[in-house]
Scaffold this active site. Sequence first.
Site, mmCIF file in Angstrom:
data_model
loop_
_atom_site.group_PDB
_atom_site.id
_atom_site.type_symbol
_atom_site.label_atom_id
_atom_site.label_comp_id
_atom_site.label_asym_id
_atom_site.label_seq_id
_atom_site.Cartn_x
_atom_site.Cartn_y
_atom_site.Cartn_z
ATOM 1 N N ASN A 7 1.073 -1.361 -0.059
ATOM 2 C CA ASN A 7 0.021 -0.118 0.045
ATOM 3 C C ASN A 7 0.930 1.092 -0.055
ATOM 4 O O ASN A 7 1.473 1.772 1.066
ATOM 5 C CB ASN A 7 -0.749 0.065 1.289
ATOM 6 C CG ASN A 7 -1.737 1.158 1.216
ATOM 7 O OD1 ASN A 7 -1.787 1.947 0.657
ATOM 8 N ND2 ASN A 7 -2.766 1.020 2.381
ATOM 9 N N ARG A 90 -2.663 -1.911 -3.278
ATOM 10 C CA ARG A 90 -3.955 -1.237 -3.085
ATOM 11 C C ARG A 90 -3.642 -0.055 -4.026
ATOM 12 O O ARG A 90 -2.718 0.571 -4.039
ATOM 13 C CB ARG A 90 -4.000 -0.914 -1.631
ATOM 14 C CG ARG A 90 -5.108 0.185 -1.403
ATOM 15 C CD ARG A 90 -4.928 0.652 -0.110
ATOM 16 N NE ARG A 90 -6.293 1.875 -0.004
ATOM 17 C CZ ARG A 90 -6.210 3.042 0.472
ATOM 18 N NH1 ARG A 90 -5.020 3.181 1.240
ATOM 19 N NH2 ARG A 90 -7.198 3.570 0.740
ATOM 20 N N HIS A 179 -12.774 3.231 0.124
ATOM 21 C CA HIS A 179 -12.803 2.253 1.073
ATOM 22 C C HIS A 179 -13.479 0.947 0.354
ATOM 23 O O HIS A 179 -14.082 0.249 1.230
ATOM 24 C CB HIS A 179 -13.568 2.471 2.069
ATOM 25 C CG HIS A 179 -12.909 3.870 3.074
ATOM 26 N ND1 HIS A 179 -13.361 4.708 3.687
ATOM 27 C CD2 HIS A 179 -11.492 3.909 3.321
ATOM 28 C CE1 HIS A 179 -12.557 5.537 4.269
ATOM 29 N NE2 HIS A 179 -11.543 5.035 4.146
ATOM 30 N N ARG A 240 -11.402 15.955 7.813
ATOM 31 C CA ARG A 240 -11.961 16.274 6.497
ATOM 32 C C ARG A 240 -13.514 16.706 7.065
ATOM 33 O O ARG A 240 -13.899 16.033 7.736
ATOM 34 C CB ARG A 240 -12.027 15.138 5.601
ATOM 35 C CG ARG A 240 -10.829 14.806 5.004
ATOM 36 C CD ARG A 240 -10.922 13.802 3.881
ATOM 37 N NE ARG A 240 -9.676 13.084 3.755
ATOM 38 C CZ ARG A 240 -9.521 11.729 3.494
ATOM 39 N NH1 ARG A 240 -10.592 11.035 3.714
ATOM 40 N NH2 ARG A 240 -8.376 11.117 3.451
ATOM 41 N N GLU A 383 -8.467 -5.209 4.877
ATOM 42 C CA GLU A 383 -8.234 -4.987 3.461
ATOM 43 C C GLU A 383 -6.790 -5.814 2.911
ATOM 44 O O GLU A 383 -6.961 -6.151 1.805
ATOM 45 C CB GLU A 383 -7.841 -3.792 3.320
ATOM 46 C CG GLU A 383 -9.283 -2.803 3.527
ATOM 47 C CD GLU A 383 -8.897 -1.228 3.782
ATOM 48 O OE1 GLU A 383 -9.131 -0.565 2.795
ATOM 49 O OE2 GLU A 383 -8.468 -0.778 4.944
#
Length: 398
Positions: A7, A90, A179, A240, A383
């Site tokens: 990743n 990823r 996601h 965010r 993941e």
Amino acid sequence: MKILVLNCGSSSVKYQLLDMVTERVMAKGLVERVGSKDASFRHEKGNQKLQFNMDVPDHKVAIAKLLELLTDPQWGVLKSVKEIDGVGHRVVHGGEKFACSVKLSPDVRKTLEECCKYAPLHNPANLLGIQAIDELLPEVTQVGVFDTAFHQTMPRKAYLYAIPYKFYEENGIRRYGFHGTSHRYVSQRVAELMGRDIKTLKIVTCHLGNGASIAAVSGGKSIDTSMGFTPLEGLVMGTRSGDLDPAILVALGSEYGYSFSDIDNLLNKKSGLLGLSGLSNDMRDIEAGMENGHEGATRAFEVFTYRIIKYIGSYAAAMNGIDAIVFTGGIGENSAKVREWVLKGLTYLGLELDEALNRSPEKEKLITKPGSKVQAWVVPTNEELVIARDTLALINEK
Ligand code: ADP
């Protein structure tokens, strides 16, 4: 069979080596501050942890070093890198081209380069990781697993913004969602745990971490999700803002002299829990602040949980009902308080929280009472395992 999962972020590389016979993690690690003379390396083999700093000018140096560690007599788990059967990456943005994982052929890479305009921070880093493996392990099969892929089943009514249609046709401006690997994993896992065929289920998956998103998964397919053209839309996140009136951006620019980059920084780095609380972007600090009567922490927590309640309500409407709600991500997995506040707002669905189960130490668990019309679950996301499984499946396909 051994699969390396990578990743690559703009200044980081996370890695895991998995043995796919047992699906066990053999070793893992994280390189931070890639691009600096003082990058930090963390490597784990079982319970043993190694930490050091070194000069890591680029992603290739980081990956070369992690391959060296994986074959190190003391810290490694492999005799040779030739034991690595495949590398799964990823990849953040697959645009509209990829609705599932794919082998990284030259054509696929070209499309990924085109997708860099949608994810200018992430996709170029993913591509650097892919090129580094080309050079360091030229024989190995590489696979891309996209954050956006699972949401490619969203219908047009869910992914279009109501701006002139040419912006979609000419510029690809639409909702993509992110996601996806996590939403896919936890929705499939909860169907297994419920002993039900996912095709018969309406599931809302809440991935609540530093970045947070929520998805409506009907019959195993994502039909809506809260992140949009970028990961900025939707829920309140660590730093965010999530949803806001777009006219605020215009006002910031025209009335208050903010540049595009100021606005980008404000909404991505200074908003969310951090901006609302004035305290922290970390939910543990927010919860501790609330306990100590910190006003900012309390208002941040209220806005954070209220927005989740609203999204779940809208997805109940979108799917005409819900069978299960799943919590995952650092907050979803660990914060009993967030789950309690959210689920207490959903009693109209016939959902009955079991407070003792919600606070119990198990990691994967049902947290509603036996008679509850909607079940709520906590399912730790994984993941890396999905990326490794997809990589293995594509290697076996040939
Ligand atoms: P990322 O999106 O960076 O992968 P994570 O999924 O690791 O983020 O989630 C990080 C968030 O999880 C932080 O806000 C952190 O405070 C929160 N978190 C971790 N453990 C707990 C806990 N025990 N209670 C509440 N929040 C927690």
